[in-house]
Motif scaffolding. Structure first.
Motif, short mmCIF file in Angstrom:
data_model
loop_
_atom_site.label_atom_id
_atom_site.label_comp_id
_atom_site.label_asym_id
_atom_site.label_seq_id
_atom_site.Cartn_x
_atom_site.Cartn_y
_atom_site.Cartn_z
N GLY A 172 38.82 -85.57 -49.10
CA GLY A 172 39.09 -86.70 -48.24
C GLY A 172 37.79 -87.43 -47.95
N PRO A 173 37.86 -88.54 -47.24
CA PRO A 173 36.66 -89.34 -46.98
C PRO A 173 35.76 -88.70 -45.92
N ILE A 174 34.47 -88.97 -46.05
CA ILE A 174 33.50 -88.51 -45.06
C ILE A 174 32.84 -89.74 -44.44
N PHE A 175 32.77 -89.76 -43.12
CA PHE A 175 32.10 -90.84 -42.39
C PHE A 175 30.92 -90.25 -41.61
N TYR A 176 29.98 -91.10 -41.21
CA TYR A 176 28.72 -90.62 -40.69
C TYR A 176 28.35 -91.24 -39.32
N PRO A 177 29.19 -91.01 -38.31
CA PRO A 177 28.91 -91.59 -37.00
C PRO A 177 28.10 -90.67 -36.07
N LEU A 178 28.03 -89.39 -36.40
CA LEU A 178 27.38 -88.43 -35.50
C LEU A 178 25.87 -88.63 -35.51
N LYS A 179 25.28 -88.58 -34.34
CA LYS A 179 23.83 -88.78 -34.17
C LYS A 179 23.36 -90.10 -34.80
N PHE A 180 24.23 -91.07 -34.83
CA PHE A 180 23.90 -92.34 -35.48
C PHE A 180 22.69 -93.01 -34.83
N GLU A 181 22.66 -93.00 -33.51
CA GLU A 181 21.56 -93.66 -32.80
C GLU A 181 20.32 -92.77 -32.68
N ASP A 182 20.46 -91.49 -33.01
CA ASP A 182 19.31 -90.59 -32.99
C ASP A 182 18.52 -90.65 -34.30
N ALA A 183 19.18 -91.10 -35.35
CA ALA A 183 18.54 -91.16 -36.66
C ALA A 183 17.66 -92.40 -36.77
N SER A 184 16.78 -92.39 -37.76
CA SER A 184 16.02 -93.60 -38.08
C SER A 184 16.99 -94.73 -38.36
N ARG A 185 16.69 -95.91 -37.85
CA ARG A 185 17.62 -97.04 -38.01
C ARG A 185 17.88 -97.33 -39.50
N VAL A 395 29.73 -95.81 -30.09
CA VAL A 395 28.89 -96.99 -29.94
C VAL A 395 29.73 -98.16 -29.44
N GLY A 396 29.23 -98.88 -28.44
CA GLY A 396 29.95 -100.01 -27.87
C GLY A 396 30.04 -101.21 -28.81
N THR A 397 30.90 -102.16 -28.46
CA THR A 397 31.16 -103.31 -29.33
C THR A 397 29.92 -104.16 -29.57
N LEU A 398 29.15 -104.44 -28.51
CA LEU A 398 27.96 -105.27 -28.67
C LEU A 398 26.93 -104.61 -29.57
N LYS A 399 26.78 -103.30 -29.42
CA LYS A 399 25.83 -102.58 -30.27
C LYS A 399 26.31 -102.56 -31.72
N ARG A 400 27.61 -102.47 -31.90
CA ARG A 400 28.15 -102.48 -33.27
C ARG A 400 27.83 -103.80 -33.96
N LEU A 401 28.03 -104.89 -33.23
CA LEU A 401 27.71 -106.21 -33.79
C LEU A 401 26.22 -106.29 -34.12
N LYS A 402 25.41 -105.74 -33.24
CA LYS A 402 23.96 -105.73 -33.46
C LYS A 402 23.62 -104.98 -34.75
N PHE A 403 24.27 -103.82 -34.97
CA PHE A 403 24.00 -103.04 -36.17
C PHE A 403 24.45 -103.79 -37.43
N HIS A 404 25.57 -104.50 -37.33
CA HIS A 404 26.05 -105.27 -38.48
C HIS A 404 25.06 -106.38 -38.84
N PHE A 405 24.52 -107.06 -37.84
CA PHE A 405 23.53 -108.11 -38.10
C PHE A 405 22.24 -107.51 -38.65
N GLN A 406 21.84 -106.35 -38.14
CA GLN A 406 20.64 -105.70 -38.65
C GLN A 406 20.83 -105.30 -40.11
N THR A 407 22.00 -104.80 -40.44
CA THR A 407 22.29 -104.43 -41.83
C THR A 407 22.23 -105.64 -42.74
N LEU A 408 22.77 -106.75 -42.29
CA LEU A 408 22.74 -107.98 -43.08
C LEU A 408 21.31 -108.43 -43.32
N PHE A 409 20.51 -108.38 -42.28
CA PHE A 409 19.12 -108.84 -42.37
C PHE A 409 18.26 -107.89 -43.20
N LEU A 410 18.55 -106.58 -43.07
CA LEU A 410 17.71 -105.57 -43.72
C LEU A 410 18.25 -105.11 -45.07
#
Length: 450
Positions: A172-185, A395-410
């Motif tokens: 089955g699928p594996i997702f990686y949300p655990l310790k997401f904010e503890d890891a290097s961005r 992770v809250g909605t605003l932080k999620r949007l922030k991560f999506h923008f960071q991913t786009l930029f990076l």
């Protein structure tokens, strides 16, 4: 543009991504309805051994989290047929896990078998169950890593798959949300590519032989694992060998997709990320000689695309820098204030396209369209993967949007970080193999922090 040698070389590598982009997009569309099991209804229970294979539960504290996830999820749905088995190399775990609702299987220091590292522990577990009478059709083994986390959806999906009675090995699928904010961005965002590529895993498992399988979120009937075993010699990718051996012995109908999710965590730093990917590549290269010609050819092509991924990522970054930064520099004349640049960006981006249409330069239009398509798929792959990872996080909605923008930029940086280990490991493997003269040289097994 086409007359420029630099751009020709860069575009050659970027075009190497075209077949992958097409297949990846097709897999998402093809498997989107079965990727995650959404309609699992429980009718009959089966006996599932949730096996966590670890070097040390004492030193790796997340193992306790995984054990508790199985217990809590089972209690929520009143499932009684589970058992948690921790297979470990650390004698201290007998004390650490005392009183915890689990079985501790200590791999004896003197145990010898035709397997190394994790494969050795997995083989010990098989022989342990052989002694306890659990290697029968009545038991199923669900493989977990140190950090794996089970949900009620996982268990319900497993029970549905077992009840179906068709597959004897499924994933089955594996997702990686655990310790997401503890890891290097960077490593957290780079892990977004894995859920996206997992859409291809559905096709790999439902149309075997699979080119790879996950070592976790793997459900296998116990008597089948007893028959196949894990004695595949000096390889760092024992799970890949196991998947092929199941297909070889039991046929294409023996494998499938159960759709139960498993939650894990990204590498916590760049070093761990590099060595984790490096190990994957080493393992595949070690296994190549053990497969028949056609399967070996497909694996070589897959490894080559991963290898060229670094060149492709470097090429895309080069094209972006060449086209846009130079264009911005060119148009930043004295008569323009720097504050007007945002207003002129659309003109800068589409100027070459307008010129090509006006000049009837259809070759450039075609090339530009292909590059645009691959760019969209590439960027979307990280966005979709990130969405799936964060979907199961706190992770809250605003932080999620922030991560999506960071991913786009990076994206250019993330692409380089993700593909460089494969590029480096392939070169390193063949140089070391030539130096040692071994058929399947064994390298260091780097332990990723949890």
């Amino acid at each position: 543009m086409l007359d420029n040698l630099f751009l020709l070389v860069a575009m050659f590598f970027w075009f190497s991504y075209v077949p992958i982009a097409i297949v990846s997009l097709y897999r998402v569309l093809q498997n989107r309805h079965v990727f995650v099991e959404k309609h699992a209804k429980r009718k009959h229970d089966a006996s599932i051994i949730f096996q966590i294979t670890t070097r040390s539960a004492t030193k790796t504290h997340v193992v306790r989290r995984g054990i508790q996830s199985v217990i809590d999820s089972s209690h929520k749905i009143d499932y009684q047929g589970y058992k948690v088995s921790v297979v470990t190399d650390d004698p201290e775990d007998l004390v650490t896990l005392k009183g915890v609702e689990c079985e501790v299987v200590l791999v004896k220091p003197g145990f010898k078998t035709n397997a190394i590292r994790k494969g050795r522990a997995l083989q010990y577990a098989v022989e342990h169950r052989r002694r306890t009478g659990e290697n029968t059709r009545d038991y199923w083994i669900f493989h977990m890593d140190d950090e794996s986390y089970v949900t009620t959806q996982t268990i319900l999906a497993l029970l549905k798959s077992i009840e179906g009675g068709k597959e004897i090995a499924s994933e089955g699928p594996i997702f990686y949300p655990l310790k997401f904010e503890d890891a290097s961005r960077i490593t957290a965002l780079a892990e977004s590519i894995r859920p996206f590529t997992c859409y291809d895993c559905v096709s790999q498992m439902t149309n075997p032989p699979p080119l790879h399988i996950h070592g976790s979120n793997l459900l296998v009937r116990s008597d089948v694992e007893d028959e196949i075993e894990w004695q595949f010699g000096p390889t760092l990718a024992e799970d890949q060998m196991f998947g092929y051996k199941v297909f070889e012995k039991y046929g294409p109908e023996s494998m499938g997709w159960h759709g139960g999710i498993l939650l894990e965590q990204p590498p916590l730093n760049i070093r761990d990320h590099f060595f984790q990917r490096r190990r994957w590549v080493f393992g595949t290269l070690q296994n190549l000689a053990n497969f028949p010609r056609w399967h070996r050819f497909k694996l070589i092509y897959k490894s080559l695309t991963y290898f060229l991924g670094f060149a492709s990522a470097a090429a895309s970054t080069s094209i972006m820098l060449y086209n846009y930064i130079s264009a911005l520099w060119q148009y930043q004349e004295l008569s323009y204030n720097i504050m007007t640049i945002p207003d002129r960006l659309p003109f800068l981006f589409f100027e070459t396209l307008f010129e090509a249409v006006a000049d009837s330069a259809y070759l450039e239009i075609g090339v530009g369209s292909i590059l645009l398509f691959t760019s969209i798929v590439w960027i979307s792959s990280y966005q979709l993967g990130l969405f799936l990872n964060l979907r199961y996080s706190k992770v809250g909605t605003l932080k999620r949007l922030k991560f999506h923008f960071q991913t786009l930029f990076l994206c250019p940086v993330i692409g380089l970080v993700e593909t460089f280990p494969a590029f480096w490991a392939t070169i390193e493997y063949y140089f070391k193999k030539r130096e040692t003269g071994q058929k399947t040289p064994v390298y260091d097994f780097y332990v990723v922090a949890k």
